[in-house]
Motif scaffolding. Structure first.
Motif, mmCIF file in Angstrom:
data_model
loop_
_atom_site.group_PDB
_atom_site.id
_atom_site.type_symbol
_atom_site.label_atom_id
_atom_site.label_comp_id
_atom_site.label_asym_id
_atom_site.label_seq_id
_atom_site.Cartn_x
_atom_site.Cartn_y
_atom_site.Cartn_z
ATOM 1 N N LEU A 295 0.839 -1.194 0.000
ATOM 2 C CA LEU A 295 0.000 0.000 0.000
ATOM 3 C C LEU A 295 0.874 1.244 0.000
ATOM 4 O O LEU A 295 1.725 1.422 0.873
ATOM 5 N N THR A 296 0.686 2.117 -1.004
ATOM 6 C CA THR A 296 1.482 3.345 -1.086
ATOM 7 C C THR A 296 0.644 4.611 -0.942
ATOM 8 O O THR A 296 1.204 5.703 -0.859
ATOM 9 N N ALA A 297 -0.664 4.490 -0.903
ATOM 10 C CA ALA A 297 -1.535 5.655 -0.687
ATOM 11 C C ALA A 297 -2.902 5.163 -0.239
ATOM 12 O O ALA A 297 -3.364 4.094 -0.654
ATOM 13 N N GLY A 298 -3.548 5.949 0.595
ATOM 14 C CA GLY A 298 -4.916 5.668 0.994
ATOM 15 C C GLY A 298 -5.041 4.419 1.830
ATOM 16 O O GLY A 298 -4.240 4.127 2.709
ATOM 17 N N GLY A 299 -6.121 3.687 1.563
ATOM 18 C CA GLY A 299 -6.365 2.446 2.278
ATOM 19 C C GLY A 299 -7.407 2.538 3.363
ATOM 20 O O GLY A 299 -7.785 1.532 3.961
ATOM 21 N N GLY A 300 -7.883 3.734 3.674
ATOM 22 C CA GLY A 300 -8.863 3.889 4.739
ATOM 23 C C GLY A 300 -9.667 5.155 4.552
ATOM 24 O O GLY A 300 -9.560 5.847 3.537
ATOM 25 N N PRO A 301 -10.477 5.516 5.545
ATOM 26 C CA PRO A 301 -11.324 6.708 5.425
ATOM 27 C C PRO A 301 -10.535 7.977 5.681
ATOM 28 O O PRO A 301 -9.529 7.972 6.399
ATOM 29 N N PRO A 302 -10.958 9.097 5.106
ATOM 30 C CA PRO A 302 -10.363 10.396 5.458
ATOM 31 C C PRO A 302 -10.880 10.842 6.815
ATOM 32 O O PRO A 302 -11.799 10.236 7.383
ATOM 33 N N GLU A 303 -10.326 11.905 7.325
ATOM 34 C CA GLU A 303 -10.810 12.457 8.588
ATOM 35 C C GLU A 303 -12.002 13.362 8.295
ATOM 36 O O GLU A 303 -11.866 14.417 7.683
ATOM 37 N N VAL A 304 -13.167 12.919 8.719
ATOM 38 C CA VAL A 304 -14.389 13.712 8.565
ATOM 39 C C VAL A 304 -15.101 13.736 9.912
ATOM 40 O O VAL A 304 -14.921 12.856 10.738
ATOM 41 N N GLU B 51 -20.930 10.047 9.291
ATOM 42 C CA GLU B 51 -21.547 8.782 8.886
ATOM 43 C C GLU B 51 -21.549 8.593 7.373
ATOM 44 O O GLU B 51 -22.188 7.675 6.855
ATOM 45 N N GLY B 52 -20.851 9.464 6.651
ATOM 46 C CA GLY B 52 -20.796 9.349 5.193
ATOM 47 C C GLY B 52 -19.907 8.203 4.755
ATOM 48 O O GLY B 52 -19.071 7.696 5.521
ATOM 49 N N TYR B 53 -20.052 7.819 3.486
ATOM 50 C CA TYR B 53 -19.378 6.624 2.979
ATOM 51 C C TYR B 53 -18.081 7.005 2.242
ATOM 52 O O TYR B 53 -17.885 6.679 1.073
ATOM 53 N N PHE B 54 -17.206 7.701 2.959
ATOM 54 C CA PHE B 54 -15.995 8.242 2.352
ATOM 55 C C PHE B 54 -14.853 7.229 2.401
ATOM 56 O O PHE B 54 -14.749 6.420 3.324
ATOM 57 N N LEU B 55 -13.973 7.324 1.408
ATOM 58 C CA LEU B 55 -12.799 6.462 1.332
ATOM 59 C C LEU B 55 -11.688 7.223 0.622
ATOM 60 O O LEU B 55 -11.937 7.874 -0.399
ATOM 61 N N ARG B 56 -10.482 7.136 1.140
ATOM 62 C CA ARG B 56 -9.356 7.813 0.494
ATOM 63 C C ARG B 56 -8.946 7.077 -0.777
ATOM 64 O O ARG B 56 -9.027 5.842 -0.856
#
Length: 512
Positions: A378-387, A393-398
């Protein structure tokens, strides 16, 4: 915020797009059947949810087979009505032009509504979903006057003097089943050629994103489309969608969605041998040759996979980079992924919105976990952003980038339909082409190089319905679009799509 929470909006100012959207969402919606706005026969409804907040936007009818039957009956009646069937080609074209005018006049409202229901940035909805819809109706408005038959120099037995000619006639009642990633424009991809050829329609939008289609139906009525020519039934795929695919009163099904559902539609359509066209899944290779510009390629590769939250059938999800450029491209695309602004679609700063639903978010994060477990780096992302706050409760993903993937991994083999990129090295072009083609899908591919001769040779060998060279994800109403292998049957758009909505009739005349 709970998914069962309803916003209580202020009294809307209907002079603004925001006010008109609030007014549209202020009450449960109904379906368009035979020119009348109807509830489901069962009385059942379901929620449609804002993916940025997890809150309920409004409720729509949970239509089923009874409602599909009513809609098909209305469409058959309209198809037989001389006011539609005998409408001149010129008048049909003018009607489609008027539909384009009405969509364009309501573009800001439609874009905002699409963003709320789907999650994508308003700017994307305005330029792509609404802009494409206008272009589609304008393009197909020119076709009714150009659907020409032929006179054929036949050689009949017995020396008869005959005239043989062909005509193109509408196939009849068509069922249109559209996906949630581009709800409005996918509806118009199918509606515009269906109406241009004189068919009548029963349209079922995706259960996740029915709102722009219901608003479009209101605009079609406003534009003067006759009662019953277009019918819209909201409902679930397993009930309304399955009933539409199987209905003996439907002459053709046009479906865009998953390959798995496409197989089920083919089986359901076998009862009356209705015509079927399918635009299905993809796992598109994006190929970087050693003479490409690494920085330019990295920007383009990020756009190819992260556009529309990666929820694109043509998404460039498999990035093959020549070994000479691999480290540079990987670093640049990972850095670009980390800079992408993730947020709600109505924030002008947002570059990537939330995924469409909680269920889909769980599916995509499951693939990310699989990539890690199977050894990709994994070189970027992989999880939710800080919101926080309203969007917690939004369905965000990096945006997510994996390095050093291989063809045994699920993230390389299976369609994720999310912002997840698998990168791989290559050295031998024959091996590269073999790996690019080693997929059950064949929807699209991209090639990046300054050697156009090499690009043409690789493009010729790729098993894909569309190949982009030094560009990606370009479409146009005049250009046919579709896939090979398990990516579908037939082509959308262009002159080619008209064959899917017409039957050719051969007429013989003995004139002695």
């Amino acid at each position: 915020m709970s998914s069962s929470t309803r916003h209580t909006p202020p009294v809307p100012d209907e002079t603004t797009a925001e006010g008109r959207v609030r007014h549209f969402l202020s009450a449960p919606r109904t379906m368009l059947i035979g020119g009348v706005w109807e509830s489901a026969v069962s009385g059942h409804v379901f929620d449609t949810v804002d993916p940025a907040t997890g809150s309920v936007l409004t409720q729509v009818p949970d239509g089923d087979g009874q409602d599909i039957d009513r809609a098909v009956t209305a469409a058959r009646r309209a198809f037989a009505d001389p006011s539609w069937r005998r409408l001149s080609a010129l008048d049909r074209g003018q009607l489609l032009h008027h539909v384009a005018d009405v969509i364009e006049a309501n573009a800001d409202e439609l874009a905002l509504l699409e963003s709320r229901d789907n999650g994508k940035p308003v700017s994307v909805a305005r330029a792509v979903d609404v802009g494409t819809s206008v272009k589609l109706f304008r393009y197909f408005a020119g076709w009714p006057t150009k659907l020409e038959g032929s006179t054929i120099p036949v050689s009949p037995r017995g020396g008869l003097r005959v005239l043989n000619y062909t005509t193109h006639q509408p196939v009849g009642v068509v069922g249109l089943i559209v996906p949630w990633n581009f709800p409005m424009s996918m509806a118009c991809w199918k509606l515009a050629p269906a109406l241009a050829t004189g068919c009548t329609v029963v349209l079922k939008p995706a259960e996740e994103t029915p709102l722009s289609t219901l608003r479009l139906a209101e605009l079609l009525v406003e534009a003067g489309v006759p009662d019953g020519v277009v019918n819209v039934v909201t409902g679930r795929g397993a009930t309304a969608g399955a009933a539409l695919a199987a209905h003996d009163g439907v002459d053709k099904i046009a479906f865009t969605g998953s390959t798995e559902t496409g197989r089920a539609i083919v089986q359901a359509a076998a009862g009356n041998l209705k015509k079927v066209s399918l635009e299905l899944g993809g796992k598109s290779p994006n190929i970087v040759l050693p003479d490409a510009d690494p920085e330019a390629v990295a920007e383009a590769a990020a756009q190819a996979i992260f556009f529309n939250q990666g929820q694109v059938c043509t998404a460039g999800s498999r990035l093959y980079v020549h070994d000479a450029l691999y480290d540079d491209v990987l670093e640049a695309v990972s850095e670009r992924a980390e800079r992408i602004v993730v947020g709600p679609g109505d924030d002008p700063a947002t570059e990537m919105g939330p995924l469409v639903s909680a269920r889909h978010h769980a599916r995509v994060t499951g693939y990310i976990a699989s990539g890690r477990q199977q050894g990709a780096r994994l070189t970027a992302g992989g999880g939710p952003p800080e919101v926080a706050g309203l969007y917690a409760e939004g369905y965000f993903l990096r945006p997510t980038v994996f390095a050093d993937a291989d063809h045994g991994m699920r993230i390389v083999r299976e369609e994720i339909f999310g912002p997840v990129l698998a990168t791989m090295r290559w050295n031998n072009v024959d091996d590269l082409v073999a790996k690019a083609n080693d997929s059950p899908f064949g929807l699209s591919a991209g090639i990046w190089t300054s050697d156009l001769g090499h690009a043409h040779r690789i493009a010729d060998d790729l098993q894909a319905g569309t190949v982009w060279i030094n560009c990606f994800n370009l479409t146009d109403p005049a250009s046919p679009f579709g896939g090979v292998k398990q990516s579908g049957w037939g082509r959308e758009m262009g002159r080619t799509v008209l064959d899917l909505y017409t039957e050719v009739k051969s007429v013989w005349v003995n004139f002695g």
